[in-house]
Motif scaffolding. Structure first.
Motif, PDB file in Angstrom:
ATOM      1  N   ARG A 298       0.842  -1.207   0.000  1.00 19.91           N
ATOM      2  CA  ARG A 298       0.000   0.000   0.000  1.00 19.91           C
ATOM      3  C   ARG A 298       0.872   1.250   0.000  1.00 19.91           C
ATOM      4  NH1 ARG A 298      -3.314  -0.330   5.015  1.00 19.91           N
ATOM      5  NH2 ARG A 298      -4.520   1.338   4.084  1.00 19.91           N
TER       6      ARG A 298
ATOM      7  N   ASP B 283      -1.823   6.062   1.795  1.00 18.99           N
ATOM      8  CA  ASP B 283      -2.927   5.206   2.240  1.00 18.99           C
ATOM      9  C   ASP B 283      -2.761   4.810   3.690  1.00 18.99           C
ATOM     10  OD1 ASP B 283      -4.861   4.766   0.465  1.00 18.99           O
ATOM     11  OD2 ASP B 283      -4.357   2.666   0.033  1.00 18.99           O
ATOM     12  N   GLN B 284      -1.531   4.439   4.026  1.00 19.15           N
ATOM     13  CA  GLN B 284      -1.273   3.935   5.382  1.00 19.15           C
ATOM     14  C   GLN B 284      -1.397   5.046   6.419  1.00 19.15           C
ATOM     15  OE1 GLN B 284       1.955   0.923   5.615  1.00 19.15           O
ATOM     16  NE2 GLN B 284       2.136   1.165   3.399  1.00 19.15           N
TER      17      GLN B 284
ATOM     18  N   GLU C 162      -5.145   6.122   6.709  1.00 15.46           N
ATOM     19  CA  GLU C 162      -5.977   5.144   7.415  1.00 15.46           C
ATOM     20  C   GLU C 162      -5.896   5.352   8.932  1.00 15.46           C
ATOM     21  OE1 GLU C 162      -4.727   1.012   7.718  1.00 15.46           O
ATOM     22  OE2 GLU C 162      -6.747   0.425   7.135  1.00 15.46           O
TER      23      GLU C 162
ATOM     24  N   GLN D  98      -7.900   8.421   9.759  1.00  8.58           N
ATOM     25  CA  GLN D  98      -9.346   8.187   9.611  1.00  8.58           C
ATOM     26  C   GLN D  98      -9.905   7.327  10.737  1.00  8.58           C
ATOM     27  OE1 GLN D  98      -9.448   6.911   5.324  1.00  8.58           O
ATOM     28  NE2 GLN D  98     -11.546   7.682   5.492  1.00  8.58           N
ATOM     29  N   VAL D  99      -9.210   6.194  11.027  1.00  9.83           N
ATOM     30  CA  VAL D  99      -9.724   5.242  12.017  1.00  9.83           C
ATOM     31  C   VAL D  99      -9.760   5.860  13.410  1.00  9.83           C
ATOM     32  CG1 VAL D  99      -9.185   3.072  13.211  1.00  9.83           C
ATOM     33  CG2 VAL D  99      -9.078   3.189  10.721  1.00  9.83           C
TER      34      VAL D  99
ATOM     35  N   ARG E 292     -12.085  10.864   4.335  1.00  8.39           N
ATOM     36  CA  ARG E 292     -10.900  10.486   3.551  1.00  8.39           C
ATOM     37  C   ARG E 292     -10.110  11.720   3.078  1.00  8.39           C
ATOM     38  NH1 ARG E 292      -7.333   6.483   2.424  1.00  8.39           N
ATOM     39  NH2 ARG E 292      -6.489   6.795   0.354  1.00  8.39           N
TER      40      ARG E 292
ATOM     41  N   ALA F 130      -8.243  13.333   5.849  1.00  6.30           N
ATOM     42  CA  ALA F 130      -7.153  12.458   6.292  1.00  6.30           C
ATOM     43  C   ALA F 130      -5.968  12.550   5.330  1.00  6.30           C
ATOM     44  CB  ALA F 130      -7.648  11.018   6.389  1.00  6.30           C
TER      45      ALA F 130
END
Ligand code: SF4
Length: 319
Positions: free
Chosen positions: A108, A112-113, A116, A119-120, A126, A129
């Motif tokens: 990835r 993206d990492q 994430e 976001q989490v 998105r 983030a």
């Protein structure tokens, strides 16, 4: 209520192997104040990484925390279940490990990492983030366009910066850095240390786990010296480095080369003990030139020898 951010009290972590019980961390106590930098220094196998895993309750099997307390932000982590601990890790305690490739997903992009994690844990959309991920990359001196890169497209130093960016994304109060520069050259090591210093300046406490006493001396306010699963000396960095009291600490300090002097480097003779069957006395006694008869069978208790300076050695105990 204590003003320490982290308090470790009499912590014990044992590994239950087929060949016996390995006492990897044995009765370790220390504290970390808000905003301070503490160095945990010792040879490999001294238990320093296991101590870090135990603080975050991620000791791999067959290891188990068998005793003691870990208080973090005035909560007893030993009483929290796994779900509650997931809310602590990353959000309040960040990690930087030695090999950034083990922390990053090779399939990835770094964007993206990073996004994430944001976001989490922060519950943002998105788009926001990704914007925050770009800001974090710039904070660790990596151009924003690297968001679209995969880990293998970056250098070792850049990957470690990405790991630091991920670990500080949620602004944790404590950042544990376990040998974060061992695999990097000295120039990149300096850059990573400068970056961690900036993280500390923004208010985080740093726990640097290292075998490199010179690096800890340069960066940390306080140092804990670990030997064979125990802390043997603990206190203000300058006083420990200028005048080490414990014979093992003195050996470590004397083994550091000095470019500008004709100092003779002395290594510590012998090897650390087998932690499946450690001595009931001082674990350093087979290697200690100053050992007394009491050292063979009686474990020296940790004693305060001066303000904020503790040592576990019979030479400094009144009997
Ligand atoms: Fe040496 Fe004894 Fe001190 Fe251990 S307790 S470091 S053996 S003098």
């Amino acid at each position: 209520m204590s003003n320490a951010l982290l308090e470790v009290v009499n912590l014990k972590v044992y590994f239950y192997t087929l060949s016996g019980v390995v006492r990897a961390v044995d009765d370790v106590s220390l504290s970390v104040l808000p905003g301070e930098w503490i160095g945990i220094v010792g040879e490999s196998g001294s238990g320093k990484s296991t101590l870090a895993y135990a603080i975050a309750k991620i000791v791999p099997p067959p290891g188990r925390i068998v005793g003691g307390k870990v208080k973090f932000m005035n909560r007893d982590l030993m009483e929290l279940n796994e779900e509650a601990m997931r809310g602590i890790r990353g959000r309040h305690i960040g990690f930087v490990f030695q090999d950034p490739l083990t922390s990053l997903d090779p399939l990835r992009t770094v964007g993206d990492q990073l996004a994430e994690v944001i976001q989490v844990h922060l519950g943002v959309g998105r788009e926001e983030a990704i914007r925050e991920a770009g800001e974090l990359l710039e904070l660790v001196n990596i151009p924003r366009d690297r968001l679209n890169y995969y880990p293998h497209q970056l250098s070792g130093g850049q990957r470690q910066r990405i790991v630091i960016a991920i670990s500080i994304a949620l602004r944790p109060e404590l950042l544990i850095a376990d040998e974060p520069t061992t695999a990097l050259d000295v120039i990149v090591q300096d850059q990573i240390m400068d970056l961690l210093k900036e993280v500390q300046m923004k208010g985080a406490s740093i726990m640097l786990i290292t075998h490199d006493v010179a690096l800890a001396a340069e960066m940390a306010n306080r140092i804990a010296i670990m030997y064979a699963g125990e802390i043997v000396e603990y206190g203000d960095t300058r006083s420990i480095i200028n005048a080490p009291l414990h014979p093992y600490t003195a050996g470590l300090v004397n083994s550091v080369p000095d470019l500008w002097s004709a100092k003779t480097i002395k290594s510590i003779p012998g090897f650390p003990p087998d932690l499946r069957n450690p001595s009931p006395g001082c674990r350093f006694h087979p290697r200690c030139r100053q050992a007394l008869s009491i050292c063979i069978n009686e474990r020296p208790p940790m004693t305060i020898v001066e303000h904020d300076r503790c040592i576990a050695c019979w030479l400094y105990l009144k009997r």
